[in-house]
Design a protein around this motif. Structure first.
Motif, PDB file in Angstrom:
ATOM      1  N   PHE A   1      42.180  21.479  12.513  1.00  0.00           N
ATOM      2  CA  PHE A   1      41.830  20.110  12.278  1.00  0.00           C
ATOM      3  C   PHE A   1      40.694  20.427  10.945  1.00  0.00           C
ATOM      4  CE2 PHE A   1      44.142  20.235  16.478  1.00  0.00           C
ATOM      5  CZ  PHE A   1      44.131  18.488  16.429  1.00  0.00           C
ATOM      6  N   ASP A   2      39.646  21.644  10.830  1.00  0.00           N
ATOM      7  CA  ASP A   2      39.190  21.561   9.777  1.00  0.00           C
ATOM      8  C   ASP A   2      39.406  22.138   8.317  1.00  0.00           C
ATOM      9  OD1 ASP A   2      39.684  24.486  10.657  1.00  0.00           O
ATOM     10  OD2 ASP A   2      38.512  24.709  10.912  1.00  0.00           O
ATOM     11  N   ARG A   3      41.024  22.331   8.282  1.00  0.00           N
ATOM     12  CA  ARG A   3      41.400  21.814   7.377  1.00  0.00           C
ATOM     13  C   ARG A   3      42.669  21.244   6.766  1.00  0.00           C
ATOM     14  NH1 ARG A   3      42.920  28.653   7.030  1.00  0.00           N
ATOM     15  NH2 ARG A   3      43.678  28.121   4.752  1.00  0.00           N
ATOM     16  N   ARG A   4      42.015  20.262   6.875  1.00  0.00           N
ATOM     17  CA  ARG A   4      43.291  19.595   6.934  1.00  0.00           C
ATOM     18  C   ARG A   4      43.088  18.834   5.336  1.00  0.00           C
ATOM     19  NH1 ARG A   4      45.788  17.399  11.391  1.00  0.00           N
ATOM     20  NH2 ARG A   4      45.867  19.439  12.474  1.00  0.00           N
ATOM     21  N   GLU A   5      41.804  18.951   4.423  1.00  0.00           N
ATOM     22  CA  GLU A   5      42.326  18.521   3.328  1.00  0.00           C
ATOM     23  C   GLU A   5      43.095  19.157   2.551  1.00  0.00           C
ATOM     24  OE1 GLU A   5      40.733  16.466   1.065  1.00  0.00           O
ATOM     25  OE2 GLU A   5      39.557  15.589   2.663  1.00  0.00           O
ATOM     26  N   GLU A   6      43.376  20.576   2.818  1.00  0.00           N
ATOM     27  CA  GLU A   6      43.968  21.581   2.616  1.00  0.00           C
ATOM     28  C   GLU A   6      45.789  21.039   2.777  1.00  0.00           C
ATOM     29  OE1 GLU A   6      43.236  25.416   2.953  1.00  0.00           O
ATOM     30  OE2 GLU A   6      41.554  25.157   4.498  1.00  0.00           O
ATOM     31  N   TYR A   7      45.789  20.446   3.900  1.00  0.00           N
ATOM     32  CA  TYR A   7      47.306  20.100   5.098  1.00  0.00           C
ATOM     33  C   TYR A   7      46.823  19.238   3.661  1.00  0.00           C
ATOM     34  CZ  TYR A   7      50.301  19.041   7.922  1.00  0.00           C
ATOM     35  OH  TYR A   7      51.470  18.493   9.186  1.00  0.00           O
ATOM     36  N   ALA A   8      46.466  18.058   3.456  1.00  0.00           N
ATOM     37  CA  ALA A   8      47.181  16.686   3.266  1.00  0.00           C
ATOM     38  C   ALA A   8      47.381  17.241   1.151  1.00  0.00           C
ATOM     39  CB  ALA A   8      45.651  15.603   2.877  1.00  0.00           C
ATOM     40  N   ALA A   9      46.475  17.839   0.743  1.00  0.00           N
ATOM     41  CA  ALA A   9      46.801  18.580  -1.197  1.00  0.00           C
ATOM     42  C   ALA A   9      47.608  19.025  -0.826  1.00  0.00           C
ATOM     43  CB  ALA A   9      45.792  19.848  -1.211  1.00  0.00           C
ATOM     44  N   ALA A  10      48.564  20.068  -0.002  1.00  0.00           N
ATOM     45  CA  ALA A  10      49.977  20.710   0.531  1.00  0.00           C
ATOM     46  C   ALA A  10      50.909  19.354   0.282  1.00  0.00           C
ATOM     47  CB  ALA A  10      50.485  21.384   1.946  1.00  0.00           C
ATOM     48  N   CYS A  11      50.700  18.280   1.349  1.00  0.00           N
ATOM     49  CA  CYS A  11      51.765  17.538   1.064  1.00  0.00           C
ATOM     50  C   CYS A  11      51.872  16.385  -0.240  1.00  0.00           C
ATOM     51  CB  CYS A  11      51.360  16.535   2.011  1.00  0.00           C
ATOM     52  SG  CYS A  11      51.649  17.156   3.580  1.00  0.00           S
ATOM     53  N   ARG A  12      50.575  16.866  -0.131  1.00  0.00           N
ATOM     54  CA  ARG A  12      50.199  15.600  -1.741  1.00  0.00           C
ATOM     55  C   ARG A  12      51.221  15.897  -3.423  1.00  0.00           C
ATOM     56  NH1 ARG A  12      45.769  14.773  -1.447  1.00  0.00           N
ATOM     57  NH2 ARG A  12      45.136  16.781  -3.066  1.00  0.00           N
ATOM     58  N   ALA A  13      50.771  17.517  -2.671  1.00  0.00           N
ATOM     59  CA  ALA A  13      51.599  18.171  -4.415  1.00  0.00           C
ATOM     60  C   ALA A  13      52.954  18.499  -4.566  1.00  0.00           C
ATOM     61  CB  ALA A  13      50.898  20.291  -3.952  1.00  0.00           C
ATOM     62  N   ALA A  14      53.599  18.800  -3.047  1.00  0.00           N
ATOM     63  CA  ALA A  14      54.863  18.948  -3.093  1.00  0.00           C
ATOM     64  C   ALA A  14      55.415  17.686  -3.736  1.00  0.00           C
ATOM     65  CB  ALA A  14      55.646  19.513  -1.867  1.00  0.00           C
ATOM     66  N   VAL A  15      54.780  16.084  -2.836  1.00  0.00           N
ATOM     67  CA  VAL A  15      55.646  15.194  -3.395  1.00  0.00           C
ATOM     68  C   VAL A  15      55.954  14.666  -4.357  1.00  0.00           C
ATOM     69  CG1 VAL A  15      55.009  12.496  -3.213  1.00  0.00           C
ATOM     70  CG2 VAL A  15      54.986  14.167  -1.439  1.00  0.00           C
ATOM     71  N   GLU A  16      54.528  15.219  -4.896  1.00  0.00           N
ATOM     72  CA  GLU A  16      54.397  15.289  -7.061  1.00  0.00           C
ATOM     73  C   GLU A  16      55.583  16.273  -7.758  1.00  0.00           C
ATOM     74  OE1 GLU A  16      50.082  16.149  -7.733  1.00  0.00           O
ATOM     75  OE2 GLU A  16      49.258  13.890  -6.410  1.00  0.00           O
ATOM     76  N   ARG A  17      55.963  17.244  -7.402  1.00  0.00           N
ATOM     77  CA  ARG A  17      56.855  17.837  -7.939  1.00  0.00           C
ATOM     78  C   ARG A  17      58.013  17.732  -7.364  1.00  0.00           C
ATOM     79  NH1 ARG A  17      51.523  19.676  -7.679  1.00  0.00           N
ATOM     80  NH2 ARG A  17      50.493  20.717  -9.531  1.00  0.00           N
ATOM     81  N   PHE A  18      58.700  17.316  -6.362  1.00  0.00           N
ATOM     82  CA  PHE A  18      59.481  17.976  -5.434  1.00  0.00           C
ATOM     83  C   PHE A  18      60.082  16.194  -4.967  1.00  0.00           C
ATOM     84  CE2 PHE A  18      57.984  21.651  -4.905  1.00  0.00           C
ATOM     85  CZ  PHE A  18      59.064  22.642  -5.475  1.00  0.00           C
ATOM     86  N   GLY A  19      61.811  16.145  -4.944  1.00  0.00           N
ATOM     87  CA  GLY A  19      62.479  15.382  -5.031  1.00  0.00           C
ATOM     88  C   GLY A  19      62.332  14.247  -3.292  1.00  0.00           C
TER      89      GLY A  19
END
Length: 269
Positions: A164-182
């Motif tokens: 819960f104290d690292r949710r910015e990284e979690y969000a960044a991971a999802c965004r980074a994957a969405v922007e690069r992968f199908g």
């Protein structure tokens, strides 16, 4: 594969089957759930009993070897020298306690810190992933990583867990994957994420956190032996003590690595 490695592969499979049978017998029953380090870090008696079954199966053939395991008093880090076993009785315990099928029992054999055999059994899915003398197999089928070279035709899997104290990284991971992968998947079970890379179902999986050896080593061995690539955040060969894990089919590794690095850039030191 040497005779010793063959023996360890046989024991890894037998031990994983023994542990998964115990876990499966308790699946979707009324079991008590405890928390360890946080609201989402849970454990059950099934975890402990499944690990005991795994350890018993290993001890029948390799009584003197070190054992690294998530539960109880087993070692928590991989010895740099000599043979050892790395055990996760139920990877994906949150899925398990909620009645979801995405969980697995994983056993890896290592020598001098390097994996030589591995088995991941997902009984609720009916799948068994094994590195043995005939290569990497899912049940009776030989598997390999995806041949696709275009990340936009593949899915990526952010894995492990950002608390819960690292949710910015979690969000960044999802965004980074969405922007690069199908597309994006998230299984809640790192070993099955890695197995999915090994069988070509997804293009890659990644995290920027320091993953536990029981969550990763068996799956890393599956990916490598199936023709894939696994590195740390620097792009160097992944080890059990690396921070970050980037696994792919090899052809799209740069895209998976870029997603992992973008995730890490959101880390608040």
């Amino acid at each position: 594969m040497t005779e010793d490695a063959r023996a360890r592969a046989d024991v890894a499979l037998a031990a994983a089957r023994a542990g998964s049978a115990v876990a499966e017998s308790r699946f979707r029953t009324d079991i008590d759930v405890e928390t360890k380090d946080g609201k989402t870090d849970v454990v059950t008696q099934a975890d402990r009993d499944a690990q005991a079954a795994v350890v018993d199966a290993i001890r029948e053939r390799f009584d003197a070897d070190a054992i690294v395991g998530e539960e109880d008093d087993e070692l928590k880090s991989v010895p740099e020298e000599g043979p050892a076993w790395v055990v996760d009785p139920i990877d994906g315990t949150n899925n398990y306690v909620h009645g979801m099928r995405f969980w697995a029992t994983s056993v890896a054999a290592v020598v001098d810190g390097e994996p030589v055999a591995a088995a991941t059994i997902a009984p609720a899915l009916g799948d068994a992933y094994v590195v043995g003398p005939d290569g990497v197999r899912r049940d009776d089928t030989q598997i390999s990583v995806a041949a696709e070279t275009d990340p936009e035709r593949l899915a990526a899997v952010p894995t492990i867990w950002w608390d819960f104290d690292r949710r910015e990284e979690y969000a960044a991971a999802c965004r980074a994957a969405v922007e690069r992968f199908g597309d994006v998947r998230r299984f809640g079970c790192a070993q099955l994420a890695l197995a999915s890379v090994a069988e070509g179902a997804v293009g890659g999986t990644f995290t920027n956190v320091a993953a536990n050896p029981w969550d990763t080593i068996a799956g890393v061995h599956l990916v490598r032996e199936a023709g894939g690539r696994v590195t740390d955040l620097e792009g160097e060969r992944w080890r059990h003590d690396s921070r970050g894990l980037v696994a792919s089919n090899g052809a799209v590794h740069d895209a998976v690595l870029a997603a992992a690095r973008e995730t890490d850039a959101a880390r608040d030191d």
